[in-house]
Write a protein that holds these residues in place. Structure first.
Motif, PDB file in Angstrom:
ATOM      1  N   MET A 209       0.959  -1.246   0.025  1.00 36.36           N
ATOM      2  CA  MET A 209      -0.030  -0.034  -0.042  1.00 36.36           C
ATOM      3  C   MET A 209       0.794   1.295   0.076  1.00 36.36           C
ATOM      4  SD  MET A 209      -2.936  -1.446   2.690  1.00 36.36           S
ATOM      5  CE  MET A 209      -4.025  -0.127   2.357  1.00 36.36           C
ATOM      6  N   PRO A 210       1.709   1.543  -1.057  1.00 36.35           N
ATOM      7  CA  PRO A 210       2.539   2.714  -0.994  1.00 36.35           C
ATOM      8  C   PRO A 210       1.779   3.981  -1.023  1.00 36.35           C
ATOM      9  CG  PRO A 210       2.582   1.489  -3.091  1.00 36.35           C
ATOM     10  CD  PRO A 210       1.576   0.551  -2.198  1.00 36.35           C
TER      11      PRO A 210
ATOM     12  N   ARG B 270      -7.185   2.350  -4.448  1.00 33.68           N
ATOM     13  CA  ARG B 270      -6.396   2.071  -5.564  1.00 33.68           C
ATOM     14  C   ARG B 270      -5.088   1.234  -5.064  1.00 33.68           C
ATOM     15  NH1 ARG B 270      -6.691   8.001  -5.844  1.00 33.68           N
ATOM     16  NH2 ARG B 270      -7.721   8.649  -7.681  1.00 33.68           N
ATOM     17  N   ASP B 271      -4.602   1.248  -3.856  1.00 32.28           N
ATOM     18  CA  ASP B 271      -3.661   0.290  -3.496  1.00 32.28           C
ATOM     19  C   ASP B 271      -4.187  -1.188  -3.199  1.00 32.28           C
ATOM     20  OD1 ASP B 271      -1.625   1.944  -3.177  1.00 32.28           O
ATOM     21  OD2 ASP B 271      -1.719   2.519  -1.164  1.00 32.28           O
ATOM     22  N   LEU B 272      -5.629  -1.273  -3.008  1.00 32.55           N
ATOM     23  CA  LEU B 272      -6.002  -2.703  -2.598  1.00 32.55           C
ATOM     24  C   LEU B 272      -6.273  -3.171  -3.938  1.00 32.55           C
ATOM     25  CD1 LEU B 272      -8.285  -2.168   0.497  1.00 32.55           C
ATOM     26  CD2 LEU B 272      -5.977  -3.154   0.203  1.00 32.55           C
ATOM     27  N   ARG B 273      -6.713  -2.458  -4.752  1.00 27.82           N
ATOM     28  CA  ARG B 273      -6.987  -3.071  -6.124  1.00 27.82           C
ATOM     29  C   ARG B 273      -5.605  -3.641  -6.799  1.00 27.82           C
ATOM     30  NH1 ARG B 273     -10.312   2.145  -8.941  1.00 27.82           N
ATOM     31  NH2 ARG B 273     -12.347   1.414  -8.110  1.00 27.82           N
ATOM     32  N   THR B 274      -4.662  -3.053  -6.538  1.00 27.08           N
ATOM     33  CA  THR B 274      -3.068  -3.432  -6.921  1.00 27.08           C
ATOM     34  C   THR B 274      -2.684  -4.488  -6.282  1.00 27.08           C
ATOM     35  OG1 THR B 274      -2.885  -1.054  -7.736  1.00 27.08           O
ATOM     36  CG2 THR B 274      -0.896  -2.571  -7.740  1.00 27.08           C
TER      37      THR B 274
ATOM     38  N   ALA C 141      -1.923  -8.483  -7.588  1.00 24.48           N
ATOM     39  CA  ALA C 141      -0.373  -8.871  -7.304  1.00 24.48           C
ATOM     40  C   ALA C 141      -0.436 -10.019  -6.210  1.00 24.48           C
ATOM     41  CB  ALA C 141       0.553  -7.495  -6.938  1.00 24.48           C
ATOM     42  N   ARG C 142      -1.434 -10.193  -5.427  1.00 19.57           N
ATOM     43  CA  ARG C 142      -1.459 -11.150  -4.227  1.00 19.57           C
ATOM     44  C   ARG C 142      -0.475 -10.792  -3.160  1.00 19.57           C
ATOM     45  NH1 ARG C 142      -4.210 -15.672  -5.652  1.00 19.57           N
ATOM     46  NH2 ARG C 142      -4.592 -15.893  -8.044  1.00 19.57           N
ATOM     47  N   THR C 143      -0.313  -9.625  -2.874  1.00 16.14           N
ATOM     48  CA  THR C 143       0.526  -9.029  -1.904  1.00 16.14           C
ATOM     49  C   THR C 143      -0.330  -8.549  -0.628  1.00 16.14           C
ATOM     50  OG1 THR C 143       0.779  -6.826  -2.787  1.00 16.14           O
ATOM     51  CG2 THR C 143       2.568  -8.558  -3.435  1.00 16.14           C
ATOM     52  N   VAL C 144      -1.608  -8.537  -0.842  1.00 17.50           N
ATOM     53  CA  VAL C 144      -2.598  -8.136   0.402  1.00 17.50           C
ATOM     54  C   VAL C 144      -2.346  -9.030   1.428  1.00 17.50           C
ATOM     55  CG1 VAL C 144      -4.554  -9.125  -0.513  1.00 17.50           C
ATOM     56  CG2 VAL C 144      -4.806  -6.773   0.950  1.00 17.50           C
TER      57      VAL C 144
ATOM     58  N   ALA D  92     -12.610  -4.097  -4.027  1.00 18.38           N
ATOM     59  CA  ALA D  92     -12.085  -2.918  -4.265  1.00 18.38           C
ATOM     60  C   ALA D  92     -12.504  -2.515  -5.567  1.00 18.38           C
ATOM     61  CB  ALA D  92     -10.562  -2.805  -3.899  1.00 18.38           C
ATOM     62  N   ASP D  93     -12.359  -3.569  -6.497  1.00 17.15           N
ATOM     63  CA  ASP D  93     -12.829  -3.024  -7.773  1.00 17.15           C
ATOM     64  C   ASP D  93     -13.927  -2.449  -8.140  1.00 17.15           C
ATOM     65  OD1 ASP D  93     -10.036  -3.603  -8.959  1.00 17.15           O
ATOM     66  OD2 ASP D  93     -10.947  -5.837  -9.487  1.00 17.15           O
ATOM     67  N   GLU D  94     -14.953  -2.734  -7.224  1.00 13.40           N
ATOM     68  CA  GLU D  94     -16.342  -2.347  -7.439  1.00 13.40           C
ATOM     69  C   GLU D  94     -16.655  -1.131  -6.690  1.00 13.40           C
ATOM     70  OE1 GLU D  94     -18.682  -5.646  -6.111  1.00 13.40           O
ATOM     71  OE2 GLU D  94     -17.638  -7.072  -7.201  1.00 13.40           O
ATOM     72  N   LEU D  95     -15.523  -0.562  -5.923  1.00 12.50           N
ATOM     73  CA  LEU D  95     -15.909   0.545  -5.165  1.00 12.50           C
ATOM     74  C   LEU D  95     -15.878   1.830  -6.026  1.00 12.50           C
ATOM     75  CD1 LEU D  95     -13.759  -0.124  -2.155  1.00 12.50           C
ATOM     76  CD2 LEU D  95     -16.010  -0.600  -2.393  1.00 12.50           C
ATOM     77  N   ASP D  96     -16.632   2.841  -5.727  1.00  9.75           N
ATOM     78  CA  ASP D  96     -16.826   4.134  -6.261  1.00  9.75           C
ATOM     79  C   ASP D  96     -15.544   5.173  -5.975  1.00  9.75           C
ATOM     80  OD1 ASP D  96     -17.346   6.446  -7.801  1.00  9.75           O
ATOM     81  OD2 ASP D  96     -19.132   6.744  -6.697  1.00  9.75           O
TER      82      ASP D  96
END
Length: 416
Positions: A68-69, A94-98, A102-105, A130-134
């Motif tokens: 989560m940079p 944005r961080d949680l989507r990425t 990337a399977r780092t969460v 996260a992809d579904e959040l506005d």
């Protein structure tokens, strides 16, 4: 030939001889380095580097900063007095989507859960959708998932865990915590665990060291004064325990020390006791087992030093009028002191890291810090806490060594 010229020739010959000796010394040094170089490289690559990397995790935890940079960067200026702004919530999405892609969460969630229980499920639940959040209304989108995102403590935990380099694990290993307002402070007395555990470890190691030295000294003396087949037999018996693992030897002592074991049967047969003694799952059993395991580490350094002490020295002192006890303390003991010092260091350093023997033979109040390190590393997979406890133990041993050297220095001085 003039005297001046003769002196110059002799000086030139001496200089040439000195240069030749220096060249020979350098060649011997290079030859020694060539022989030991591969071993040094092997030790650095396969021992020092892995151990150093593990110990580094005690102060370096980059999981959250890596996953989560944007969030970590957005929280740098946040003071922790109120809920963060919209930019921080947007950065989380944005961080949680990425990170989820990337399977780092998962690693970040595990790290955050140590800061605040329940954070793992909160982060994983948010990351899955996260992809579904506005992103246009990030606060409402995130808080709707779970009201915990609206709590200041959630964001404080996230800010703390976002520090890649942190002393928090070391502080926790010393029963200290970093309060958001008051800074670094000791935990309440009823919550302190590690300092008492560290003190117990050092005390038990000291007792085992003293008992090992007391038992090993006469045995090493007998071995050093013996020659021939008997000496070889004694050395073989001292080395014999090394042929078995510590686990096997500890289990054997569990059988020996139990209430219907060999030790209690022998004591009752000799009428020393009327009823079986409790020799297992307590401190006495731990001491007996550890002394047995570590006794060879005390005998061998003493034996190596004592074997070089000529018996005629003590005999000469006695022939000059010294009583046997005075001859021992003034002639023999000072010369054997380096072996005693080496044995003390070796036994103490090995004993502070014990965990198999106390875990099997001792009770809950007899566990040493090695057991907690092993539990964090192997059971809970909390490598950061295991590394921090290891660093604390290493620091204490390193800090005690100069004190030991100063105290043992006069004892290890050679007789002029």
């Amino acid at each position: 030939m003039p005297p001046t010229a003769s002196n110059e020739i002799r000086a030139e010959r001496r200089n040439a001889a000195r240069r030749g000796e220096d060249a020979n010394r350098r060649r011997r040094g290079l030859a020694g380095l060539a022989l030991t170089g591969p071993l040094l490289v092997f030790l650095l690559a396969f021992f020092a580097a892995p151990v150093g990397n593990i110990l580094l995790t005690g102060i370096h935890s980059p999981d959250v900063a890596t996953a989560m940079p944007r969030t970590v960067a957005a929280l740098e200026k946040w003071r922790g007095t109120s809920r963060p702004g919209d930019d921080v919530f947007a950065a989380v999405i944005r961080d949680l989507r990425t990170a989820y892609a990337a399977r780092t969460v998962a690693d970040a969630a595990e790290r955050l859960n140590r800061e605040r229980p329940g954070f793992r499920s909160l982060l994983m639940k948010t990351a899955r959708i996260a992809d579904e959040l506005d992103i246009s209304d990030p606060v409402e989108a995130v808080v709707t998932i779970d009201a915990a995102w609206n709590e200041i403590e959630t964001w404080r935990a996230l800010k703390r865990a976002g520090e890649a380099w942190t002393p928090r694990f070391l502080a926790a290993a010393l029963d200290m915590e970093m309060d958001w307002k008051r800074g670094l402070e000791l935990r309440p007395p009823d919550e302190r665990v590690y300092l008492s555990l560290l003190g117990r470890t050092l005390w038990m190691a000291l007792v085992v060291t003293v008992v090992c030295l007391a038992a090993a000294y006469p045995l090493a003396h007998v071995m050093a004064r013996t020659r021939g087949r008997l000496e070889r037999v004694l050395v073989f018996l001292v080395l014999l325990p090394f042929w078995m693992s510590v686990l096997v030897r500890t289990v054997a002592w569990m059988v020996i020390l139990q209430k219907d074991g060999i030790a209690n049967d022998a004591l009752q047969w000799l009428d020393v006791v009327d009823a079986p003694l409790s020799l297992i799952f307590n401190r006495a059993g731990v001491y007996i087992s550890m002394v047995y395991v570590l006794l060879p580490f005390a005998v061998l350094p003493m034996y190596a030093v004592m074997r070089g002490i000529a018996a005629t020295q003590v005999q000469a002192a006695e022939s000059l009028g010294a009583r046997p006890l005075a001859a021992f303390f003034t002639v023999y003991l000072p010369q054997s002191a380096p072996g005693v010092a080496a044995a003390a260091v070796l036994v103490f350093i090995v004993s502070v890291g014990f965990y198999v023997t106390p875990a099997l033979v001792g009770g809950p109040q007899d566990q040493m810090i090695g057991s907690v390190i092993a539990h964090n590393a192997l059971t809970t997979a909390n490598w950061s806490m295991a590394a921090a406890l290891s660093l604390v133990l290493l620091g204490v041993v390193v800090a005690l060594y100069p004190l030991y050297s100063r105290a043992a220095g006069p004892l290890t001085g050679r007789i002029n």
